[in-house]
Write a protein that holds these residues in place. Structure first.
Motif, PDB file in Angstrom:
ATOM      1  N   MET A 138      12.557   1.561   0.060  1.00  0.00           N
ATOM      2  CA  MET A 138      11.078   1.965   0.637  1.00  0.00           C
ATOM      3  C   MET A 138      11.337   3.146   1.372  1.00  0.00           C
ATOM      4  SD  MET A 138       8.420   0.459  -0.244  1.00  0.00           S
ATOM      5  CE  MET A 138       7.568   1.246   1.325  1.00  0.00           C
ATOM      6  N   VAL A 139      12.310   3.298   2.039  1.00  0.00           N
ATOM      7  CA  VAL A 139      12.390   4.613   2.775  1.00  0.00           C
ATOM      8  C   VAL A 139      12.962   5.807   1.693  1.00  0.00           C
ATOM      9  CG1 VAL A 139      13.821   5.916   4.476  1.00  0.00           C
ATOM     10  CG2 VAL A 139      13.206   3.675   5.002  1.00  0.00           C
ATOM     11  N   LEU A 140      13.801   5.599   0.745  1.00  0.00           N
ATOM     12  CA  LEU A 140      14.203   6.596  -0.241  1.00  0.00           C
ATOM     13  C   LEU A 140      12.839   6.984  -1.025  1.00  0.00           C
ATOM     14  CD1 LEU A 140      17.603   5.083  -1.182  1.00  0.00           C
ATOM     15  CD2 LEU A 140      17.111   7.093   0.132  1.00  0.00           C
ATOM     16  N   VAL A 141      11.942   6.087  -1.364  1.00  0.00           N
ATOM     17  CA  VAL A 141      10.922   6.209  -2.268  1.00  0.00           C
ATOM     18  C   VAL A 141       9.979   7.099  -1.389  1.00  0.00           C
ATOM     19  CG1 VAL A 141       8.776   5.108  -3.312  1.00  0.00           C
ATOM     20  CG2 VAL A 141      11.147   4.216  -3.693  1.00  0.00           C
ATOM     21  N   ARG A 198      10.546   9.197   0.851  1.00  0.00           N
ATOM     22  CA  ARG A 198      11.012  10.619   1.182  1.00  0.00           C
ATOM     23  C   ARG A 198      11.232  11.325  -0.118  1.00  0.00           C
ATOM     24  NH1 ARG A 198      16.256   9.638   5.108  1.00  0.00           N
ATOM     25  NH2 ARG A 198      14.989   9.044   7.076  1.00  0.00           N
ATOM     26  N   ARG A 199      11.560  10.761  -1.144  1.00  0.00           N
ATOM     27  CA  ARG A 199      11.782  11.490  -2.567  1.00  0.00           C
ATOM     28  C   ARG A 199      10.386  11.620  -3.243  1.00  0.00           C
ATOM     29  NH1 ARG A 199      17.658   9.012  -3.781  1.00  0.00           N
ATOM     30  NH2 ARG A 199      18.778   9.746  -2.143  1.00  0.00           N
ATOM     31  N   MET A 200       9.700  10.628  -3.432  1.00  0.00           N
ATOM     32  CA  MET A 200       8.480  10.720  -4.398  1.00  0.00           C
ATOM     33  C   MET A 200       7.122  11.120  -3.612  1.00  0.00           C
ATOM     34  SD  MET A 200       8.917   7.065  -6.313  1.00  0.00           S
ATOM     35  CE  MET A 200       7.472   7.601  -7.659  1.00  0.00           C
ATOM     36  N   PRO A 201       6.471  12.232  -4.340  1.00  0.00           N
ATOM     37  CA  PRO A 201       5.169  12.653  -3.660  1.00  0.00           C
ATOM     38  C   PRO A 201       4.093  11.675  -3.711  1.00  0.00           C
ATOM     39  CG  PRO A 201       5.386  13.480  -6.022  1.00  0.00           C
ATOM     40  CD  PRO A 201       6.810  12.741  -5.824  1.00  0.00           C
ATOM     41  N   ARG A 202       3.119  11.560  -2.898  1.00  0.00           N
ATOM     42  CA  ARG A 202       2.121  10.866  -2.853  1.00  0.00           C
ATOM     43  C   ARG A 202       1.048  11.045  -4.141  1.00  0.00           C
ATOM     44  NH1 ARG A 202      -0.557   8.214   1.225  1.00  0.00           N
ATOM     45  NH2 ARG A 202       0.883   9.096   2.808  1.00  0.00           N
ATOM     46  N   VAL A 203       0.630  10.075  -4.517  1.00  0.00           N
ATOM     47  CA  VAL A 203      -0.236  10.342  -5.609  1.00  0.00           C
ATOM     48  C   VAL A 203      -1.613  10.532  -5.093  1.00  0.00           C
ATOM     49  CG1 VAL A 203      -1.180   8.963  -7.631  1.00  0.00           C
ATOM     50  CG2 VAL A 203       1.390   8.789  -7.173  1.00  0.00           C
ATOM     51  N   THR A 204      -2.096  11.451  -5.922  1.00  0.00           N
ATOM     52  CA  THR A 204      -3.575  11.766  -5.314  1.00  0.00           C
ATOM     53  C   THR A 204      -4.505  11.302  -6.502  1.00  0.00           C
ATOM     54  OG1 THR A 204      -3.489  14.234  -6.253  1.00  0.00           O
ATOM     55  CG2 THR A 204      -2.987  13.850  -3.733  1.00  0.00           C
ATOM     56  N   PRO A 259       0.848  -1.156   0.191  1.00  0.00           N
ATOM     57  CA  PRO A 259       0.006   0.068  -0.081  1.00  0.00           C
ATOM     58  C   PRO A 259       0.829   1.207   0.008  1.00  0.00           C
ATOM     59  CG  PRO A 259      -0.821  -1.664   1.489  1.00  0.00           C
ATOM     60  CD  PRO A 259       0.498  -1.923   1.144  1.00  0.00           C
ATOM     61  N   LEU A 260       2.121   1.164   0.557  1.00  0.00           N
ATOM     62  CA  LEU A 260       2.795   2.485   0.682  1.00  0.00           C
ATOM     63  C   LEU A 260       3.302   2.892  -0.839  1.00  0.00           C
ATOM     64  CD1 LEU A 260       4.837   1.698   3.930  1.00  0.00           C
ATOM     65  CD2 LEU A 260       3.061   3.424   3.560  1.00  0.00           C
ATOM     66  N   LEU A 261       3.807   1.533  -1.236  1.00  0.00           N
ATOM     67  CA  LEU A 261       4.253   1.734  -2.731  1.00  0.00           C
ATOM     68  C   LEU A 261       3.242   2.361  -3.740  1.00  0.00           C
ATOM     69  CD1 LEU A 261       6.567  -1.267  -3.712  1.00  0.00           C
ATOM     70  CD2 LEU A 261       7.301   0.730  -3.482  1.00  0.00           C
ATOM     71  N   ARG A 262       2.074   1.598  -3.595  1.00  0.00           N
ATOM     72  CA  ARG A 262       0.918   2.140  -4.162  1.00  0.00           C
ATOM     73  C   ARG A 262       0.434   3.657  -4.187  1.00  0.00           C
ATOM     74  NH1 ARG A 262      -1.827  -3.229  -3.255  1.00  0.00           N
ATOM     75  NH2 ARG A 262      -1.197  -4.473  -4.886  1.00  0.00           N
ATOM     76  N   LEU A 315       3.525   3.416  -7.557  1.00  0.00           N
ATOM     77  CA  LEU A 315       4.460   2.184  -8.165  1.00  0.00           C
ATOM     78  C   LEU A 315       3.734   1.100  -7.423  1.00  0.00           C
ATOM     79  CD1 LEU A 315       7.964   3.397  -6.629  1.00  0.00           C
ATOM     80  CD2 LEU A 315       6.874   3.518  -8.930  1.00  0.00           C
ATOM     81  N   THR A 316       4.014  -0.116  -8.187  1.00  0.00           N
ATOM     82  CA  THR A 316       3.308  -1.612  -8.061  1.00  0.00           C
ATOM     83  C   THR A 316       4.561  -2.380  -7.410  1.00  0.00           C
ATOM     84  OG1 THR A 316       3.854  -2.211 -10.311  1.00  0.00           O
ATOM     85  CG2 THR A 316       1.690  -1.357  -9.748  1.00  0.00           C
ATOM     86  N   ALA A 317       5.992  -2.063  -7.606  1.00  0.00           N
ATOM     87  CA  ALA A 317       7.059  -2.776  -7.270  1.00  0.00           C
ATOM     88  C   ALA A 317       8.185  -2.166  -7.261  1.00  0.00           C
ATOM     89  CB  ALA A 317       6.999  -4.277  -7.955  1.00  0.00           C
ATOM     90  N   LEU A 318       9.259  -2.599  -6.404  1.00  0.00           N
ATOM     91  CA  LEU A 318      10.543  -2.274  -6.599  1.00  0.00           C
ATOM     92  C   LEU A 318      11.396  -2.993  -7.413  1.00  0.00           C
ATOM     93  CD1 LEU A 318      11.238  -0.617  -2.941  1.00  0.00           C
ATOM     94  CD2 LEU A 318      10.648   0.581  -5.058  1.00  0.00           C
TER      95      LEU A 318
END
Length: 201
Positions: free
Chosen positions: A183-186, A188-194, A114-117, A121-124
Motif C-alpha cells: 500500500m505504501v509503495l502504491v 508513493r508511486r501511483m498518482p491520484r486518479v481524478t 478507499p486509498l486504493l480506489r 485500483l480495486t485490490a492488490l
C-alpha cells in the motif's frame, strides 16, 4: 470476442459452488448457535474448504473463469472468515482475543480500500502467505470443532486444529504487514486518479 463472452458468463460450476457456500453460511450459524449440531456444522466447514479449493481448479481446467467469480469467491471467503470466528467466540470455543485479532485485521484491510480506489485500483495481488493463512485457518476451524467431544481422538484432533489456527493467525498478520508495505509503495508511486466532470448538454 470469445474471451469476453467467457468472462461475462454467470452460470458456471465455480460460481454455483460459491453460491452454495454463501447459502450455507446462515445454515452454519443456525446449526452452531440454535441446534448445537456440531457434526453437521463440521460438514459445512469441510465442504466450504474443499469447494473453495475446487472452484479455482475447475475455473482453470474448464476455462470457466468469469468476472462474477473473481468478485464472488473472495467475498464469500471474507464472509466465512468473519462469521466462523464470531460463532466460535459466541459458542465459547475460541477465546475472544483470537476472534478480535482476526476481525480487526480484516477491518483494517477494508479501511484501506478507499486509498486504493483513489489510485484507480480495486485490490492488490494476493500473496502466497495470504493464501497459506486462509488455508491454515479454514483447515483449523473444522478440526477445532471436531475437538469438542470428550474422547481421546477428539482432543488430539482439536490440538492439531489449534496448531493450524495459531500458525494461520501468524501468517494472516504477516500477510497484512506485507499488504501495508504494498500500500505504501502504491501511494508513493501511483498518482491520484481524478474524476472527470461530466459534459453538460
Amino acid at each position: 470476442m470469445e474471451q469476453a463472452l467467457t468472462q461475462n458468463r454467470v452460470l458456471t460450476v465455480p460460481n454455483v459452488l460459491s453460491v452454495i457456500r454463501l447459502a450455507l453460511i446462515p445454515v452454519f450459524v443456525y446449526l452452531m448457535l440454535v441446534t448445537h449440531a456440531n457434526g453437521w456444522a463440521v460438514a459445512i466447514l469441510m465442504f466450504s474448504g474443499a469447494s473453495d479449493w475446487a472452484d479455482g481448479k475447475i475455473a482453470r481446467l474448464l476455462n470457466q473463469s468469469s468476472r462474477l467469480g473473481v468478485l464472488l469467491d473472495p467475498a464469500v471467503d471474507r464472509l466465512y472468515m468473519i462469521t466462523v470466528p464470531l460463532v466460535f467466540g459466541l459458542s465459547g470455543i475460541a477465546p475472544w482475543w483470537f476472534v478480535i485479532t482476526l476481525l480487526a485485521r480484516d477491518g483494517a484491510l477494508a479501511a484501506t480500500l478507499p486509498l486504493l480506489r483513489s489510485r484507480g485500483l480495486t485490490a492488490l495481488p494476493v500473496t502466497y502467505i495470504g493464501k497459506g493463512a486462509t488455508f491454515a485457518l479454514m483447515s483449523g476451524f473444522p478440526l477445532v470443532l471436531l475437538g469438542q467431544w470428550h474422547t481421546t481422538w477428539s482432543r488430539a484432533v482439536g490440538a492439531c486444529g489449534w496448531a493450524f489456527l495459531v500458525w494461520g493467525l501468524y501468517m494472516y498478520l504477516w500477510a497484512f504487514v506485507l499488504y501495508i508495505v504494498q500500500m505504501v509503495l502504491v501511494m508513493r508511486r501511483m498518482p491520484r486518479v481524478t474524476r472527470k466532470a461530466g459534459k453538460g448538454g
